[in-house]
Design a protein around this motif. Structure first.
Motif, PDB file in Angstrom:
ATOM      1  N   HIS A   9       0.805  -1.219   0.000  1.00 55.73           N
ATOM      2  CA  HIS A   9       0.000   0.000   0.000  1.00 55.73           C
ATOM      3  C   HIS A   9       0.840   1.272   0.000  1.00 55.73           C
ATOM      4  N   THR A  10       1.738   1.407   0.950  1.00 59.70           N
ATOM      5  CA  THR A  10       2.515   2.652   1.034  1.00 59.70           C
ATOM      6  C   THR A  10       3.483   2.793  -0.134  1.00 59.70           C
ATOM      7  N   LEU A  13       1.444   3.911  -3.142  1.00 54.47           N
ATOM      8  CA  LEU A  13       1.022   5.306  -3.008  1.00 54.47           C
ATOM      9  C   LEU A  13       2.162   6.278  -3.263  1.00 54.47           C
ATOM     10  N   VAL A 111      -6.294   5.720  -2.644  1.00 53.34           N
ATOM     11  CA  VAL A 111      -5.635   6.969  -2.291  1.00 53.34           C
ATOM     12  C   VAL A 111      -6.378   7.601  -1.128  1.00 53.34           C
TER      13      VAL A 111
END
Length: 147
Positions: A9-10, A13, A111
């Motif tokens: 996820h990070t 992003l 997001v």
């Protein structure tokens, strides 16, 4: 799937944000070079290459994340559409438990809580890039900032 989303996820992003900012910057460099009096083909090709590379990176991220989300939703649909209502009790319990687990973990890389990263997100970034570059060129940002 939960471990995958928590690990990736990070990273995704950060990569998407970096690619989006790079798209805006390279598009602005291309547009300002085309509108200014001095046009150098080498600088134009470098900026165009940067734009294409970051666009392809963003497209690949959004395409593969969209593919993962699509496969996950197909598994959920496949569980629901099998003939589980006519099966025996242990099979019904297993299918219902799998449905609950898959529906409870509505895992998508997002997001914000409402904006998921998918192919439509790439189009949003391109529209935003066009809008930002258009505003910067129309307000004379190049002349006021650099002189």
């Amino acid at each position: 799937m939960g471990e995958f989303c928590s690990i990736v996820h990070t990273v995704v992003l950060v990569q998407v944000a970096t690619d989006s900012c790079s798209l805006v910057t390279s598009a602005y460099c291309i547009a300002s070079q085309l509108t200014s009096g001095s046009f150098k083909i080498v600088e134009f090709l470098m900026n165009f290459q940067v734009f294409v590379v970051f666009l392809l990176r963003l497209l690949s991220y959004t395409f593969f994340i969209d593919l993962i989300n699509d496969k996950k939703s197909r598994v959920n649909f496949g569980l629901y559409s099998c003939d589980w209502t006519a099966a025996d009790i242990p099979f019904k319990k297993n299918v219902l438990m799998a449905m609950q687990i898959n529906n409870a973990n509505e895992l998508k890389i997002k997001v914000t809580p409402t904006i998921a990263i998918n192919m439509g997100f790439t189009l949003r970034v391109l529209r935003m890039t066009y809008s930002i570059v258009s505003v910067m060129l129309n307000t004379g940002f190049l002349n006021s900032y650099w002189t």
